[in-house]
Design a protein around this motif. Structure first.
Motif, PDB file in Angstrom:
ATOM      1  N   SER A  37       0.656  -0.705   0.124  1.00  0.00           N
ATOM      2  CA  SER A  37      -0.186  -0.129   0.036  1.00  0.00           C
ATOM      3  C   SER A  37       1.219   1.274  -0.545  1.00  0.00           C
ATOM      4  O   SER A  37       1.787   1.845   0.535  1.00  0.00           O
ATOM      5  CB  SER A  37      -1.205  -0.397   0.684  1.00  0.00           C
ATOM      6  N   SER A  38       0.464   1.940  -0.858  1.00  0.00           N
ATOM      7  CA  SER A  38       0.678   3.627  -1.136  1.00  0.00           C
ATOM      8  C   SER A  38       0.559   4.197   0.367  1.00  0.00           C
ATOM      9  O   SER A  38       1.000   5.642   0.697  1.00  0.00           O
ATOM     10  CB  SER A  38       0.906   3.999  -2.197  1.00  0.00           C
ATOM     11  N   PHE A  39      -0.480   4.042   1.177  1.00  0.00           N
ATOM     12  CA  PHE A  39      -0.953   4.879   1.835  1.00  0.00           C
ATOM     13  C   PHE A  39      -0.717   4.603   2.829  1.00  0.00           C
ATOM     14  O   PHE A  39      -0.981   5.850   4.432  1.00  0.00           O
ATOM     15  CB  PHE A  39      -2.282   4.539   2.033  1.00  0.00           C
ATOM     16  N   SER A  40      -0.145   2.870   3.642  1.00  0.00           N
ATOM     17  CA  SER A  40      -0.444   2.833   5.088  1.00  0.00           C
ATOM     18  C   SER A  40       0.661   1.578   5.217  1.00  0.00           C
ATOM     19  O   SER A  40       0.515   0.343   4.269  1.00  0.00           O
ATOM     20  CB  SER A  40      -1.812   1.751   4.893  1.00  0.00           C
ATOM     21  N   GLN A  41       1.917   2.399   5.852  1.00  0.00           N
ATOM     22  CA  GLN A  41       2.902   1.419   5.832  1.00  0.00           C
ATOM     23  C   GLN A  41       2.724   0.143   6.694  1.00  0.00           C
ATOM     24  O   GLN A  41       1.510  -0.141   7.501  1.00  0.00           O
ATOM     25  CB  GLN A  41       4.189   2.038   6.713  1.00  0.00           C
TER      26      GLN A  41
ATOM     27  N   LYS B  88       0.754  -2.643   5.395  1.00  0.00           N
ATOM     28  CA  LYS B  88      -0.746  -2.977   4.496  1.00  0.00           C
ATOM     29  C   LYS B  88      -0.149  -2.925   3.261  1.00  0.00           C
ATOM     30  O   LYS B  88       0.688  -2.723   2.512  1.00  0.00           O
ATOM     31  CB  LYS B  88      -2.158  -2.150   5.125  1.00  0.00           C
TER      32      LYS B  88
ATOM     33  N   ASP C  31      -2.437  -3.582  -0.733  1.00  0.00           N
ATOM     34  CA  ASP C  31      -3.805  -3.877  -1.461  1.00  0.00           C
ATOM     35  C   ASP C  31      -4.399  -5.080  -1.968  1.00  0.00           C
ATOM     36  O   ASP C  31      -3.229  -5.036  -2.352  1.00  0.00           O
ATOM     37  CB  ASP C  31      -3.353  -2.051  -2.429  1.00  0.00           C
TER      38      ASP C  31
ATOM     39  N   MET D 293      -7.181  -2.447   2.179  1.00  0.00           N
ATOM     40  CA  MET D 293      -5.623  -2.827   2.765  1.00  0.00           C
ATOM     41  C   MET D 293      -6.092  -3.488   3.676  1.00  0.00           C
ATOM     42  O   MET D 293      -6.124  -3.174   5.038  1.00  0.00           O
ATOM     43  CB  MET D 293      -5.757  -0.893   2.864  1.00  0.00           C
TER      44      MET D 293
END
Length: 160
Positions: free
Chosen positions: A60-64, A66, A68, A94
């Motif tokens: 994921s590029s939003f949550s380290q 985790k 997608d 995610m």
């Protein structure tokens, strides 16, 4: 004065007793666990029949920490292409990536996406059985409502 003190004391004791007896013992109730079927994952998305064909897992590029997860009902030549988004009806999530069982909840959930609507399922579980040779194998059971649910097995490409 003594009578007033005695009446007050008895009133307090009665209230305390009634509060204590109102507590219910729910320790014996067990959640119903629906089995995950041993077949290709399918169900409904937005009230339309849906059968898993391909999917991917990528960091994921939003949550380290985790990843997608994308589950599609169509075939793609290259699932790891950054411009591959899937159809108008798909499942996304995610979630952490490790062998084991993840109970769906508000933090770890599956979204049934259709017609630009996001229906977030917090009921169900994801079971990752193996991660080998860039393939993630597992099972998923998730439900938002009677028109958005899935149950079955999947195989996803792990994109590096």
């Amino acid at each position: 004065m003594k009578k007033l003190l005695l009446i007050t004391l008895l009133s307090v004791l009665c209230i305390a007793c009634s509060i204590e007896t109102e507590v219910e013992d729910v320790s014996t109730s067990q959640p119903v666990v629906e089995p995950i079927k041993a077949a290709t994952m399918d169900g409904e998305v937005g009230g339309n029949a849906w059968t898993f064909i391909k999917g991917r897992v990528k960091a994921s590029s939003f949550s380290q920490g985790k990843f997608d997860f994308d589950f599609w009902d169509e075939d793609f030549e290259n699932e790891c292409d950054n411009f591959t988004f899937g159809s108008a009806k798909k499942l996304i999530g995610m979630l952490p990536l490790s062998v084991g069982t993840i109970e769906l909840n508000m933090e770890n959930n599956i979204t049934f996406f259709h017609d630009n609507q996001n229906n977030i399922a917090t009921s169900g579980r994801l079971v990752i059985e193996s991660i080998e040779n860039d393939i993630v194998r597992g099972k998923l059971i998730a439900k938002f409502d009677e028109s958005n649910y899935t149950n079955g097995e999947f195989e996803l490409v792990l994109c590096q």
